[in-house]
Design a protein around this motif. Sequence first.
Motif, PDB file in Angstrom:
ATOM      1  N   THR A 107       9.105   1.121  -7.482  1.00 37.41           N
ATOM      2  CA  THR A 107       7.926   1.626  -6.880  1.00 37.41           C
ATOM      3  C   THR A 107       6.763   1.101  -8.079  1.00 37.41           C
ATOM      4  N   ASP A 108       5.485   1.100  -7.542  1.00 39.21           N
ATOM      5  CA  ASP A 108       4.400   0.787  -8.668  1.00 39.21           C
ATOM      6  C   ASP A 108       4.493   1.614  -9.794  1.00 39.21           C
ATOM      7  N   TRP A 109       5.143   2.855  -9.515  1.00 43.35           N
ATOM      8  CA  TRP A 109       4.807   3.873 -10.688  1.00 43.35           C
ATOM      9  C   TRP A 109       5.985   3.695 -11.677  1.00 43.35           C
TER      10      TRP A 109
ATOM     11  N   ARG B  64       7.825  -4.791  -6.095  1.00 39.41           N
ATOM     12  CA  ARG B  64       7.109  -3.568  -6.076  1.00 39.41           C
ATOM     13  C   ARG B  64       7.051  -2.957  -4.475  1.00 39.41           C
ATOM     14  N   VAL B  65       7.553  -1.917  -4.133  1.00 41.23           N
ATOM     15  CA  VAL B  65       7.674  -1.485  -2.806  1.00 41.23           C
ATOM     16  C   VAL B  65       6.581  -0.230  -2.555  1.00 41.23           C
ATOM     17  N   ARG B  66       5.455  -0.396  -3.450  1.00 40.02           N
ATOM     18  CA  ARG B  66       4.303   0.639  -3.272  1.00 40.02           C
ATOM     19  C   ARG B  66       4.795   1.738  -3.864  1.00 40.02           C
ATOM     20  N   GLY B  67       4.219   2.937  -3.649  1.00 35.24           N
ATOM     21  CA  GLY B  67       4.397   4.292  -4.204  1.00 35.24           C
ATOM     22  C   GLY B  67       5.757   5.063  -3.830  1.00 35.24           C
TER      23      GLY B  67
ATOM     24  N   ASN C 202       4.444   6.611  -0.399  1.00 34.38           N
ATOM     25  CA  ASN C 202       4.372   5.692   0.628  1.00 34.38           C
ATOM     26  C   ASN C 202       5.080   4.375   0.605  1.00 34.38           C
ATOM     27  N   PRO C 203       6.571   4.423   0.322  1.00 31.00           N
ATOM     28  CA  PRO C 203       7.012   3.322   0.107  1.00 31.00           C
ATOM     29  C   PRO C 203       6.830   2.463   1.594  1.00 31.00           C
ATOM     30  N   ASN C 204       6.871   0.817   1.101  1.00 34.70           N
ATOM     31  CA  ASN C 204       6.726  -0.231   2.152  1.00 34.70           C
ATOM     32  C   ASN C 204       8.184  -0.329   2.825  1.00 34.70           C
TER      33      ASN C 204
END
Length: 249
Positions: A41-43, A54-57, A60-62
């Motif tokens: 994730t972005d985190w 990176r697959v978002r948060g 809210n993953p992509n």
Amino acid sequence: MRDDLGAELITRRPVRRVVSLVPSLTEAMAVTEPDAVVGATDWCTHPAGLDVTRVRGTKNPNLDLISSLRPDLVVANQEENRELDVQRLRAEGIPVWVTHIETLDEAFSSMRRLFTDGLSWGVPDWLTTAEEAWATPASAPRGRAAVAVWRDPWMVVGSSTFTGDVMQRLGLENVFEKHEDRYPHVELSEIDRDDIDLVLLPDEPYVFTADDGPEAFSNVRTVLCSGRSLTWYGPSLLTAREELESLLN
């Protein structure tokens, strides 16, 4: 094999391609088998220099992007990730290992199962060392404390949390341990009061700083600390106890 929630999974073993939706576990896996982590994730900020897709948060993953990475396994956590995303990934035929962690002991046992049963990598040396670092109880009580995780509105660590257990292991009594909520909203007056000895202000999820947080308190001592040391499980546990105790002394 079954994850922490009892869901049965079938996947390639040992796992060679893993996507992590949990920052703590991203670090744990990337430190152990750097080439195996293909998405995070972005985190996911650790280890430093982590170079993966990176697959978002965490919330809210992509899912399409995760699928395109062709993971042998996706690693999630019951608290940090949404059940709906887990269900959708599994519906696409992607195995998802969900962890459940609310105490230090659960963190160590859950990670052992993840590494041995889920990933087939064996128990990493750092995990054994970290467990030893937290094995002994606190040398003495350190008073009543609260941990703020947000402001405007103020939120604190409540009942049944990993952070609350870390506090107890450090000798701190969490004044909100018996609250019905895990992360209750409170008024500032409920934490800035004379019968509380200390308020910890970590730098995540809200980024408390010397100029943003301590100035709100007039009755209680505040201590800025690393959110990673206070809330993460994984390799951070190697140094977290010594770091936090040095701030409390």
